[in-house]
Design a protein around this motif. Structure first.
Motif, PDB file in Angstrom:
ATOM      1  N   GLY A 157      66.652  10.546  28.394  1.00 15.38           N
ATOM      2  CA  GLY A 157      67.515  10.282  27.253  1.00 15.38           C
ATOM      3  C   GLY A 157      66.899  10.799  25.973  1.00 15.38           C
ATOM      4  O   GLY A 157      65.702  11.081  25.903  1.00 15.38           O
ATOM      5  N   THR A 158      67.733  10.938  24.952  1.00 18.68           N
ATOM      6  CA  THR A 158      67.297  11.400  23.639  1.00 18.68           C
ATOM      7  C   THR A 158      67.815  10.443  22.582  1.00 18.68           C
ATOM      8  O   THR A 158      68.966  10.014  22.621  1.00 18.68           O
ATOM      9  CB  THR A 158      67.823  12.818  23.353  1.00 18.68           C
ATOM     10  OG1 THR A 158      67.318  13.714  24.344  1.00 18.68           O
ATOM     11  CG2 THR A 158      67.364  13.306  21.980  1.00 18.68           C
ATOM     12  N   VAL A 159      66.945  10.073  21.634  1.00 23.66           N
ATOM     13  CA  VAL A 159      67.344   9.210  20.531  1.00 23.66           C
ATOM     14  C   VAL A 159      66.841   9.803  19.223  1.00 23.66           C
ATOM     15  O   VAL A 159      65.836  10.511  19.186  1.00 23.66           O
ATOM     16  CB  VAL A 159      66.802   7.768  20.684  1.00 23.66           C
ATOM     17  CG1 VAL A 159      67.361   7.097  21.916  1.00 23.66           C
ATOM     18  CG2 VAL A 159      65.275   7.757  20.723  1.00 23.66           C
ATOM     19  N   ARG A 160      67.581   9.499  18.162  1.00 26.90           N
ATOM     20  CA  ARG A 160      67.132   9.828  16.811  1.00 26.90           C
ATOM     21  C   ARG A 160      66.817   8.529  16.089  1.00 26.90           C
ATOM     22  O   ARG A 160      67.596   7.578  16.127  1.00 26.90           O
ATOM     23  CB  ARG A 160      68.187  10.630  16.059  1.00 26.90           C
ATOM     24  CG  ARG A 160      68.296  12.050  16.594  1.00 26.90           C
ATOM     25  CD  ARG A 160      68.991  12.970  15.621  1.00 26.90           C
ATOM     26  NE  ARG A 160      68.966  14.346  16.100  1.00 26.90           N
ATOM     27  CZ  ARG A 160      69.354  15.388  15.377  1.00 26.90           C
ATOM     28  NH1 ARG A 160      69.787  15.210  14.141  1.00 26.90           N
ATOM     29  NH2 ARG A 160      69.289  16.601  15.879  1.00 26.90           N
ATOM     30  N   ILE A 161      65.655   8.495  15.449  1.00 31.74           N
ATOM     31  CA  ILE A 161      65.111   7.288  14.844  1.00 31.74           C
ATOM     32  C   ILE A 161      65.004   7.484  13.340  1.00 31.74           C
ATOM     33  O   ILE A 161      64.494   8.507  12.871  1.00 31.74           O
ATOM     34  CB  ILE A 161      63.721   6.977  15.425  1.00 31.74           C
ATOM     35  CG1 ILE A 161      63.816   6.729  16.940  1.00 31.74           C
ATOM     36  CG2 ILE A 161      63.068   5.799  14.721  1.00 31.74           C
ATOM     37  CD1 ILE A 161      62.490   6.828  17.649  1.00 31.74           C
ATOM     38  N   GLN A 171      62.690  12.713  22.855  1.00 32.90           N
ATOM     39  CA  GLN A 171      63.323  12.981  24.152  1.00 32.90           C
ATOM     40  C   GLN A 171      62.412  12.464  25.246  1.00 32.90           C
ATOM     41  O   GLN A 171      61.212  12.753  25.272  1.00 32.90           O
ATOM     42  CB  GLN A 171      63.560  14.482  24.334  1.00 32.90           C
ATOM     43  CG  GLN A 171      64.217  14.827  25.663  1.00 32.90           C
ATOM     44  CD  GLN A 171      64.377  16.328  25.852  1.00 32.90           C
ATOM     45  OE1 GLN A 171      63.562  17.106  25.382  1.00 32.90           O
ATOM     46  NE2 GLN A 171      65.429  16.724  26.534  1.00 32.90           N
ATOM     47  N   SER A 172      62.980  11.678  26.162  1.00 35.37           N
ATOM     48  CA  SER A 172      62.215  11.110  27.269  1.00 35.37           C
ATOM     49  C   SER A 172      62.715  11.685  28.585  1.00 35.37           C
ATOM     50  O   SER A 172      63.925  11.820  28.789  1.00 35.37           O
ATOM     51  CB  SER A 172      62.359   9.590  27.275  1.00 35.37           C
ATOM     52  OG  SER A 172      61.688   9.017  28.379  1.00 35.37           O
ATOM     53  N   VAL A 173      61.788  12.040  29.475  1.00 36.80           N
ATOM     54  CA  VAL A 173      62.148  12.553  30.798  1.00 36.80           C
ATOM     55  C   VAL A 173      61.337  11.810  31.848  1.00 36.80           C
ATOM     56  O   VAL A 173      60.227  11.338  31.599  1.00 36.80           O
ATOM     57  CB  VAL A 173      61.898  14.070  30.918  1.00 36.80           C
ATOM     58  CG1 VAL A 173      62.779  14.838  29.957  1.00 36.80           C
ATOM     59  CG2 VAL A 173      60.434  14.413  30.699  1.00 36.80           C
ATOM     60  N   THR A 174      61.889  11.701  33.039  1.00 38.63           N
ATOM     61  CA  THR A 174      61.232  11.007  34.145  1.00 38.63           C
ATOM     62  C   THR A 174      60.194  11.919  34.787  1.00 38.63           C
ATOM     63  O   THR A 174      60.507  13.032  35.203  1.00 38.63           O
ATOM     64  CB  THR A 174      62.261  10.582  35.199  1.00 38.63           C
ATOM     65  OG1 THR A 174      63.282   9.821  34.558  1.00 38.63           O
ATOM     66  CG2 THR A 174      61.614   9.765  36.299  1.00 38.63           C
ATOM     67  N   ALA A 175      58.957  11.428  34.857  1.00 38.02           N
ATOM     68  CA  ALA A 175      57.884  12.218  35.454  1.00 38.02           C
ATOM     69  C   ALA A 175      57.550  11.765  36.870  1.00 38.02           C
ATOM     70  O   ALA A 175      56.803  12.443  37.566  1.00 38.02           O
ATOM     71  CB  ALA A 175      56.630  12.150  34.583  1.00 38.02           C
ATOM     72  N   GLY A 176      58.089  10.626  37.315  1.00 40.32           N
ATOM     73  CA  GLY A 176      57.822  10.143  38.663  1.00 40.32           C
ATOM     74  C   GLY A 176      56.896   8.950  38.668  1.00 40.32           C
ATOM     75  O   GLY A 176      56.416   8.490  37.637  1.00 40.32           O
ATOM     76  N   LYS A 189      47.498  -3.338  37.494  1.00 37.54           N
ATOM     77  CA  LYS A 189      47.163  -2.225  38.354  1.00 37.54           C
ATOM     78  C   LYS A 189      48.259  -2.120  39.406  1.00 37.54           C
ATOM     79  O   LYS A 189      48.867  -3.125  39.801  1.00 37.54           O
ATOM     80  CB  LYS A 189      45.800  -2.400  39.020  1.00 37.54           C
ATOM     81  CG  LYS A 189      45.716  -3.548  40.001  1.00 37.54           C
ATOM     82  CD  LYS A 189      44.364  -3.567  40.701  1.00 37.54           C
ATOM     83  CE  LYS A 189      44.282  -4.712  41.709  1.00 37.54           C
ATOM     84  NZ  LYS A 189      43.001  -4.721  42.450  1.00 37.54           N
ATOM     85  N   GLY A 190      48.564  -0.892  39.813  1.00 35.30           N
ATOM     86  CA  GLY A 190      49.610  -0.712  40.800  1.00 35.30           C
ATOM     87  C   GLY A 190      50.487   0.477  40.457  1.00 35.30           C
ATOM     88  O   GLY A 190      50.132   1.322  39.628  1.00 35.30           O
ATOM     89  N   THR A 191      51.647   0.548  41.098  1.00 40.73           N
ATOM     90  CA  THR A 191      52.547   1.683  40.920  1.00 40.73           C
ATOM     91  C   THR A 191      53.440   1.471  39.707  1.00 40.73           C
ATOM     92  O   THR A 191      53.984   0.386  39.488  1.00 40.73           O
ATOM     93  CB  THR A 191      53.422   1.877  42.169  1.00 40.73           C
ATOM     94  OG1 THR A 191      52.560   2.081  43.296  1.00 40.73           O
ATOM     95  CG2 THR A 191      54.333   3.073  42.013  1.00 40.73           C
ATOM     96  N   ALA A 192      53.577   2.515  38.899  1.00 42.85           N
ATOM     97  CA  ALA A 192      54.408   2.449  37.694  1.00 42.85           C
ATOM     98  C   ALA A 192      55.171   3.760  37.537  1.00 42.85           C
ATOM     99  O   ALA A 192      54.732   4.821  38.000  1.00 42.85           O
ATOM    100  CB  ALA A 192      53.540   2.193  36.463  1.00 42.85           C
ATOM    101  N   LEU A 193      56.316   3.676  36.907  1.00 43.00           N
ATOM    102  CA  LEU A 193      57.120   4.857  36.597  1.00 43.00           C
ATOM    103  C   LEU A 193      56.603   5.470  35.309  1.00 43.00           C
ATOM    104  O   LEU A 193      56.483   4.792  34.293  1.00 43.00           O
ATOM    105  CB  LEU A 193      58.592   4.469  36.418  1.00 43.00           C
ATOM    106  CG  LEU A 193      59.546   5.610  36.048  1.00 43.00           C
ATOM    107  CD1 LEU A 193      59.734   6.565  37.220  1.00 43.00           C
ATOM    108  CD2 LEU A 193      60.889   5.048  35.581  1.00 43.00           C
ATOM    109  N   ARG A 194      56.301   6.772  35.350  1.00 37.49           N
ATOM    110  CA  ARG A 194      55.815   7.451  34.146  1.00 37.49           C
ATOM    111  C   ARG A 194      56.955   8.167  33.448  1.00 37.49           C
ATOM    112  O   ARG A 194      57.706   8.923  34.063  1.00 37.49           O
ATOM    113  CB  ARG A 194      54.718   8.462  34.474  1.00 37.49           C
ATOM    114  CG  ARG A 194      53.946   8.915  33.230  1.00 37.49           C
ATOM    115  CD  ARG A 194      52.936   9.985  33.549  1.00 37.49           C
ATOM    116  NE  ARG A 194      53.496  11.318  33.326  1.00 37.49           N
ATOM    117  CZ  ARG A 194      52.903  12.450  33.698  1.00 37.49           C
ATOM    118  NH1 ARG A 194      51.757  12.409  34.361  1.00 37.49           N
ATOM    119  NH2 ARG A 194      53.470  13.609  33.442  1.00 37.49           N
ATOM    120  N   CYS A 195      57.076   7.907  32.147  1.00 35.17           N
ATOM    121  CA  CYS A 195      58.067   8.567  31.305  1.00 35.17           C
ATOM    122  C   CYS A 195      57.324   9.440  30.294  1.00 35.17           C
ATOM    123  O   CYS A 195      56.449   8.941  29.580  1.00 35.17           O
ATOM    124  CB  CYS A 195      58.922   7.552  30.561  1.00 35.17           C
ATOM    125  SG  CYS A 195      59.769   6.377  31.636  1.00 35.17           S
TER     126      CYS A 195
END
Length: 262
Positions: A157-161, A171-176, A189-195
């Protein structure tokens, strides 16, 4: 004190129901050059219609002795589909010996500055009204990211602040997914979604600043994971750039329920 990312806006959403709600209390320690330079406390609640974010940060340690900063802020609004519709943003405190206060209201969905201390500096370009339109505050921008992940499992997604002085686009994108190993600075500690986020300033430039620096794209990363099974993913780590101490990382240090009465 300027942070290159709305990284201190680390959460969340609030139901409008007039009853006691269970909120989430989160604390973060921000490290730069191996030192804990900032601490952040946030209260977060999630609801289907409305949201509110309360956040406070202050410098600490040797850095805090020489550059004392204490800022409190909150944002509240409702949801317009998948996107936040801010109603009010306020920030107040002291940074480098000067009082700082900003209040933004959003009548008709557009930002209006109610309070700005200090006033717009003569060495900064004013933000034209056309560039303020359809923007949101920094805290609502991070709430949008959290909601995106909760609803879609992705953070695109993209936002203007607009923060009262500048307009930024992020702009944010999913990196996995990534595995975050045990770290003495973190409670997670553990698995996390990186943005992965790319931010740049669009308006409100200072005349005496390094033009190449303020116009370049700044890259940051946020890792989100559920802290309680079945609950939405929240930021557990954020790496970003600052103006004063370079690259920094925020580590989640504490989390748990707190009672918020509405």
């Amino acid at each position: 004190m300027t942070l290159r990312l709305p990284a201190l806006a680390l959460l969340a959403l609030l139901p409008a129901a007039a009853r006691a709600q269970e909120a989430t209390q989160l604390s973060y320690a921000i490290y730069a050059a191996g030192l804990n330079v900032l601490v952040v406390d946030s209260k977060a609640e999630f609801g289907p219609r409305d949201y509110r974010i309360d956040l406070a940060y202050r410098t600490t340690g040797l850095y805090g002795t020489f550059i004392p900063v204490r800022i409190d802020s909150f944002a509240q609004g409702s949801w317009n589909g998948a996107r936040p519709a801010p109603q009010r943003f306020a920030s107040w405190g002291v940074a480098r010996g000067k009082e700082r206060r900003i209040t933004l209201d959003y009548p008709g969905g557009q930002p209006v500055i109610r309070t700005l201390v200090p006033a717009t500096e003569p060495d900064r370009d004013p933000v034209p009204p056309a560039q303020q339109r359809d923007t949101m505050d920094t805290l609502s921008a991070m709430a949008f990211l959290v909601r995106q992940v909760a609803q879609t499992g992705r953070c695109d997604g993209t936002v203007r602040i607009f923060d009262g002085r500048r307009v930024l686009e992020t702009q944010s994108v999913t990196a996995g997914s990534e595995s975050l190993s045990e770290d003495y600075r973190s409670a997670f500690k553990g698995t996390a979604l990186r943005c992965d986020m790319r931010g740049r300033q669009l308006a409100g430039f200072q005349h005496d600043a390094d033009e190449a620096e303020i116009r370049r794209v700044h890259v940051s990363h946020a890792w989100l994971a559920p802290l309680v099974p079945g609950q939405p993913a929240l930021p557990v780590r954020v790496s970003f750039e600052t103006r004063f101490f370079g690259s920094a990382t925020a580590y989640l240090t504490q989390f748990g329920p707190t009672q918020a009465v509405r």
